[in-house]
Structure formats: C-alpha cells, structure tokens
Design a protein around this motif. Structure first.
Motif, PDB file in Angstrom:
ATOM      1  N   THR A  23      73.734   0.941   8.343  1.00  0.00           N
ATOM      2  CA  THR A  23      74.050   1.147   9.751  1.00  0.00           C
ATOM      3  C   THR A  23      73.273   0.077  10.528  1.00  0.00           C
ATOM      4  O   THR A  23      72.194  -0.345  10.090  1.00  0.00           O
ATOM      5  CB  THR A  23      73.650   2.545  10.274  1.00  0.00           C
ATOM      6  N   PRO A  24      73.792  -0.368  11.647  1.00  0.00           N
ATOM      7  CA  PRO A  24      73.095  -1.413  12.408  1.00  0.00           C
ATOM      8  C   PRO A  24      71.662  -1.018  12.782  1.00  0.00           C
ATOM      9  O   PRO A  24      70.747  -1.834  12.659  1.00  0.00           O
ATOM     10  CB  PRO A  24      73.970  -1.599  13.645  1.00  0.00           C
ATOM     11  N   ASP A  25      71.472   0.208  13.237  1.00  0.00           N
ATOM     12  CA  ASP A  25      70.128   0.625  13.655  1.00  0.00           C
ATOM     13  C   ASP A  25      69.155   0.673  12.486  1.00  0.00           C
ATOM     14  O   ASP A  25      68.002   0.250  12.614  1.00  0.00           O
ATOM     15  CB  ASP A  25      70.175   1.982  14.353  1.00  0.00           C
ATOM     16  N   CYS A  35      62.553 -11.172  16.651  1.00  0.00           N
ATOM     17  CA  CYS A  35      63.050 -11.557  15.328  1.00  0.00           C
ATOM     18  C   CYS A  35      64.239 -12.507  15.455  1.00  0.00           C
ATOM     19  O   CYS A  35      65.095 -12.357  16.328  1.00  0.00           O
ATOM     20  CB  CYS A  35      63.456 -10.320  14.532  1.00  0.00           C
ATOM     21  N   ILE A  36      64.272 -13.484  14.563  1.00  0.00           N
ATOM     22  CA  ILE A  36      65.357 -14.459  14.494  1.00  0.00           C
ATOM     23  C   ILE A  36      66.037 -14.307  13.132  1.00  0.00           C
ATOM     24  O   ILE A  36      65.370 -14.193  12.106  1.00  0.00           O
ATOM     25  CB  ILE A  36      64.819 -15.902  14.650  1.00  0.00           C
ATOM     26  N   GLN A  37      67.369 -14.329  13.152  1.00  0.00           N
ATOM     27  CA  GLN A  37      68.159 -14.260  11.923  1.00  0.00           C
ATOM     28  C   GLN A  37      68.883 -15.582  11.754  1.00  0.00           C
ATOM     29  O   GLN A  37      69.489 -16.086  12.706  1.00  0.00           O
ATOM     30  CB  GLN A  37      69.160 -13.102  11.993  1.00  0.00           C
ATOM     31  N   SER A  50      69.279 -14.250  17.787  1.00  0.00           N
ATOM     32  CA  SER A  50      68.200 -13.342  18.176  1.00  0.00           C
ATOM     33  C   SER A  50      68.549 -11.937  17.691  1.00  0.00           C
ATOM     34  O   SER A  50      69.704 -11.656  17.327  1.00  0.00           O
ATOM     35  CB  SER A  50      68.039 -13.329  19.693  1.00  0.00           C
ATOM     36  N   ARG A  51      67.578 -11.061  17.721  1.00  0.00           N
ATOM     37  CA  ARG A  51      67.826  -9.660  17.367  1.00  0.00           C
ATOM     38  C   ARG A  51      68.948  -9.083  18.243  1.00  0.00           C
ATOM     39  O   ARG A  51      69.834  -8.392  17.769  1.00  0.00           O
ATOM     40  CB  ARG A  51      66.540  -8.848  17.527  1.00  0.00           C
ATOM     41  N   THR A  52      68.899  -9.383  19.533  1.00  0.00           N
ATOM     42  CA  THR A  52      69.907  -8.883  20.468  1.00  0.00           C
ATOM     43  C   THR A  52      71.299  -9.370  20.082  1.00  0.00           C
ATOM     44  O   THR A  52      72.259  -8.595  20.095  1.00  0.00           O
ATOM     45  CB  THR A  52      69.567  -9.324  21.907  1.00  0.00           C
ATOM     46  N   VAL A  57      76.883  -8.325  16.959  1.00  0.00           N
ATOM     47  CA  VAL A  57      77.808  -8.689  15.883  1.00  0.00           C
ATOM     48  C   VAL A  57      77.782  -7.689  14.729  1.00  0.00           C
ATOM     49  O   VAL A  57      78.825  -7.343  14.166  1.00  0.00           O
ATOM     50  CB  VAL A  57      77.480 -10.106  15.361  1.00  0.00           C
ATOM     51  N   LEU A  58      76.609  -7.232  14.366  1.00  0.00           N
ATOM     52  CA  LEU A  58      76.441  -6.387  13.179  1.00  0.00           C
ATOM     53  C   LEU A  58      77.292  -5.119  13.184  1.00  0.00           C
ATOM     54  O   LEU A  58      77.951  -4.830  12.179  1.00  0.00           O
ATOM     55  CB  LEU A  58      74.961  -6.053  12.987  1.00  0.00           C
TER      56      LEU A  58
END
Length: 148
Positions: A23-25, A35-37, A50-52, A57-58
């Motif tokens: 789940t996204p959460d 956090c950076i992905q 960014s996390r946001t 998208v997730l």
C-alpha cells in the motif's frame, strides 16, 4: 536507548514489511519528509522524485497491480555507511491483457543519521521490463484518468 545500528535494522525491517503489504502508506512509512527516490539506471531518463511526488504516482501504480507478490532474494546492510541494499523480484497481474508485472530490483537505501528513517531510495529496475510496462501504464492513465 537503541543505537543507530539497531534503529537502521528496525527501519529496514519495517520498510520491507511495508513493501510486502503493498500500500502507498505502508511502502513510504519509513521515508523521511525530505526523502528522494531515484529510478536507475540513469539511462532511463526518469528524474528524481520527492516523497510528495512519489505519493502522487505510487497509488496510481499500486491500484492496477493485483495479486502482488514480493520475493526478497538478498539483503546487505552496511551499518557503518548507513546504507542497505535489497535484491528482490515481484510479480502481479495488470489490466493489460496477458501482460504480467514481473520486475526485478536492486533497491539501495540510505538512512538518516539516527537510523529511524530512510532519506534516499534508489531503485535499479529491469530495463527491458520497464521499457515495455511504462508506455502501457502511461496509456492506461490517459484512457482511465489518474485514478478510477
């Protein structure tokens, strides 16, 4: 008081548990606010998020993947460098006919100084799979809207 090493180990365990829950959460629960992905390899041309941005998208990705299964193949945790890497495979059904999600990853994690959160997620993905999946996903989003 737990050490940074103990915190890192607990955070790593929580990250994997969240990934398996899918789940996204749960998947981003251990991420720091900054956090950076990054998706690797860089030749895919996917900008860092960014996390946001990931949290937008997730859910769209996760809602189309059904019967998701994650297999953790290997974990390496380097406490002294505040890093971990997870080699994993996953499979799921997609809404794209007979096309299945069959992805292979090496996920590189960096921990905050106290080890309680993850501040960088770098995902080395199967480029052959990604190049086939991503256009299907983009087309699906344009046909069905961002969420259904």
């Amino acid at each position: 008081m737990p050490s940074a090493a103990e915190n890192q180990a607990a955070t790593l365990e929580q990250f994997i548990a969240g990934w398996k829950k899918f789940t996204p959460d749960d998947w981003t629960a251990t991420w720091s606010e900054d956090c950076i992905q990054k998706m690797l390899p860089f030749t895919l041309g996917v900008p860092a998020r960014s996390r946001t941005e990931v949290q937008v998208v997730l859910p769209k990705l996760m809602e189309i993947l059904t019967n998701y299964e994650l297999e953790i193949c290997e974990i390496v945790h380097d406490v002294s460098r505040s890093k971990a890497v997870i080699y994993a495979t996953s499979k799921a059904n997609t809404p794209f006919g007979d096309f299945k999600w069959t992805n292979e990853y090496a996920v590189f994690l960096s921990f905050t100084v106290d080890g309680k959160q993850i501040n960088k997620v770098e995902e080395m993905v199967d480029t052959a799979f990604y190049r086939e999946f991503f256009p299907k996903f983009q087309s699906y989003l344009s046909e069905h809207g961002p969420s259904h």
